[in-house]
Design an enzyme around this catalytic site. Sequence first.
Site, PDB file in Angstrom:
ATOM      1  CG  HIS A   1      -1.884  -0.993   1.186  1.00 50.61           C
ATOM      2  ND1 HIS A   1      -2.958  -1.123   1.783  1.00 50.61           N
ATOM      3  CD2 HIS A   1      -2.244  -2.236   0.424  1.00 50.61           C
ATOM      4  CE1 HIS A   1      -3.559  -2.058   1.955  1.00 50.61           C
ATOM      5  NE2 HIS A   1      -3.370  -2.820   0.771  1.00 50.61           N
TER       6      HIS A   1
ATOM      7  CD  GLU B   1      -1.748   4.625   3.233  1.00 52.68           C
ATOM      8  OE1 GLU B   1      -2.913   5.047   3.276  1.00 52.68           O
ATOM      9  OE2 GLU B   1      -1.536   3.594   2.600  1.00 52.68           O
TER      10      GLU B   1
ATOM     11  CB  CYS C   1      -6.103  -0.350   5.248  1.00 56.84           C
ATOM     12  SG  CYS C   1      -4.492  -0.888   5.213  1.00 56.84           S
TER      13      CYS C   1
ATOM     14  CB  CYS D   1      -1.696   1.823   5.986  1.00 56.94           C
ATOM     15  SG  CYS D   1      -1.586   0.947   4.407  1.00 56.94           S
TER      16      CYS D   1
END
Length: 151
Positions: free
Chosen positions: A50, A52, A80, A83
Amino acid sequence: MDYMKLAVDATIEGMNKKIGGPFGSTIVRNGEVVVAIGNTVLRDTDPSAHAEMVAIREACKKLGTLDLSDCEIYATCEPCPMCVGAIIWSGIKTVYYCSTNEDAHVHGFSDKHLRNYLKGEDDSVLNMVKVENREDCDHLWEHFHKLNEEK
């Protein structure tokens, strides 16, 4: 400087190259951009890539530290749970985001199963099994501390 725009631009670049989806992040330290990047899930065939997560990995490498407590992160979408965990582990205290997890859900990127599991509302997502009586695993703690005492 528009740190969110840097995240958006990196995201569009990544989507155009088929590297990742519609998520990007910028990490800033003392007003200086450390990294601006889109997610790399598709390129890396990695569900943890992801934006991040990738930004944190790159920032830690670039700065030579695991401690990003003097940084802030700008994310194109609400992070999420995975993250958020990485953000907290890295020490970042402030997250700026635009789209919400509800927006992501509407567009086919739902993390509701993670959020529900972590809230204790749905344990069908994962079966956690504690393995008992493993002295070899217990020894890892001692080994770690012994190595760090030698420094």
